[in-house]
Design an enzyme around this catalytic site. Structure first.
Site, short mmCIF file in Angstrom:
data_model
loop_
_atom_site.label_atom_id
_atom_site.label_comp_id
_atom_site.label_asym_id
_atom_site.label_seq_id
_atom_site.Cartn_x
_atom_site.Cartn_y
_atom_site.Cartn_z
N ARG A 1 -21.55 -9.82 -44.78
CA ARG A 1 -20.88 -9.04 -43.74
C ARG A 1 -19.40 -8.86 -44.02
O ARG A 1 -18.76 -7.97 -43.46
CB ARG A 1 -21.04 -9.71 -42.37
CG ARG A 1 -22.45 -9.67 -41.80
CD ARG A 1 -22.48 -10.25 -40.41
NE ARG A 1 -23.83 -10.31 -39.86
CZ ARG A 1 -24.44 -9.32 -39.24
NH1 ARG A 1 -23.81 -8.18 -39.09
NH2 ARG A 1 -25.66 -9.45 -38.76
N ARG B 1 -31.87 5.08 -25.39
CA ARG B 1 -33.11 4.30 -25.28
C ARG B 1 -33.31 3.77 -23.86
O ARG B 1 -32.36 3.34 -23.21
CB ARG B 1 -33.08 3.12 -26.27
CG ARG B 1 -33.12 3.58 -27.71
CD ARG B 1 -33.45 2.46 -28.68
NE ARG B 1 -32.46 1.41 -28.74
CZ ARG B 1 -32.27 0.63 -29.81
NH1 ARG B 1 -33.00 0.80 -30.89
NH2 ARG B 1 -31.36 -0.32 -29.78
N ARG C 1 -31.23 -1.44 -21.53
CA ARG C 1 -30.81 -2.80 -21.88
C ARG C 1 -29.30 -2.85 -22.05
O ARG C 1 -28.66 -1.86 -22.41
CB ARG C 1 -31.49 -3.24 -23.19
CG ARG C 1 -33.01 -3.37 -23.11
CD ARG C 1 -33.56 -3.94 -24.40
NE ARG C 1 -32.93 -3.33 -25.57
CZ ARG C 1 -32.74 -3.96 -26.73
NH1 ARG C 1 -33.11 -5.21 -26.89
NH2 ARG C 1 -32.17 -3.33 -27.75
N ARG D 1 -19.85 -3.20 -30.81
CA ARG D 1 -20.54 -3.59 -32.04
C ARG D 1 -20.06 -2.74 -33.22
O ARG D 1 -19.90 -3.25 -34.34
CB ARG D 1 -22.06 -3.45 -31.87
CG ARG D 1 -22.66 -4.46 -30.91
CD ARG D 1 -24.10 -4.13 -30.57
NE ARG D 1 -24.97 -4.19 -31.74
CZ ARG D 1 -26.15 -3.61 -31.81
NH1 ARG D 1 -26.61 -2.91 -30.78
NH2 ARG D 1 -26.89 -3.74 -32.89
#
Length: 218
Positions: free
Chosen positions: A89, A124, A157, A168
């Site tokens: 990462r 979503r 969610r 993120r």
């Protein structure tokens, strides 16, 4: 032997493409989380160390992760190679991987603009009881906000809310995207350095698949 690193922001389609590559080359997809859970479950020495750190609320060190990677890729199912998804990462992790003489053959970057990622993920909707997933644009329920089967309300969610997604993405750009330059520079060295290819992840899934497989065979 085909060892591949997949780079790209969350929602870029890395998981989908990893499945295609895994099937084509008969190699496993290895994520850091899966690797940690497996080592802890198996009770290996490194797994025990990781468990102690995590139980104490700490972060597993880069050195321990590198050792876990080396332990994992030595297993029989990695004889033909593997796909590293979500690791490295950071540049220190990438350098530690190189210093440990873990050979990487190819680095694949799947690039998708932030706004497209937000559109993909924030659209979503999920039925909490069954886990059924819809998308307001690509796979909408018959009635807006309602599960097709039960007639119960759908939820969004927390991970799929725009603010969470952008947080993120900011983390990705701050940490992981610097790996692009690291591996592009490595690729210029030639010799045993990993090849580097970047693909437009806004294309159709099959188009991206064919381009990646072509690059890997090239």
């Amino acid at each position: 032997m085909m060892r591949i690193i997949l780079l790209g922001p969350p929602g870029a389609g890395k998981g989908t493409q990893a499945q295609f590559i895994s099937k084509e080359y008969d190699i496993p997809q290895i994520s850091t989380g899966d690797m940690l859970r497996a080592a802890i479950k198996e009770g290996t020495e490194l797994g025990k160390q990781a468990k102690d750190v995590m139980n104490a609320g700490g972060l597993v060190s880069d050195d321990l992760i590198i050792n876990l990677v080396q332990e994992r890729i030595a297993k029989p199912d990695c004889v033909n190679g593997c796909i590293l998804d979500g690791f490295p990462r950071t540049i220190p992790q990438a350098q530690a991987l190189a210093d440990a003489n873990v050979t990487i053959d190819h680095v694949i970057e799947i690039s998708v603009p932030d706004d497209e990622i937000v559109k993909r993920l924030s659209g979503r909707r999920q039925h909490a009881g069954s886990g059924r997933v819809y998308h307001i644009d690509h796979n909408p329920p018959k009635v807006d906000g309602i599960d097709d089967v039960t007639g119960e309300p759908l939820i969004q969610r927390e991970d799929d809310k725009e603010s969470t997604i952008r947080d993120r993405l900011a983390t990705y750009h701050e940490q992981t995207s610097t790996l692009v330059g690291f591996y592009q520079d490595k690729a210029k060295e030639g010799g045993d350095a990993p090849k580097y290819d970047k693909f437009d992840g806004t294309q159709g899934i099959d188009d991206v698949k064919q381009q990646i497989l072509s690059a890997l065979k090239g």
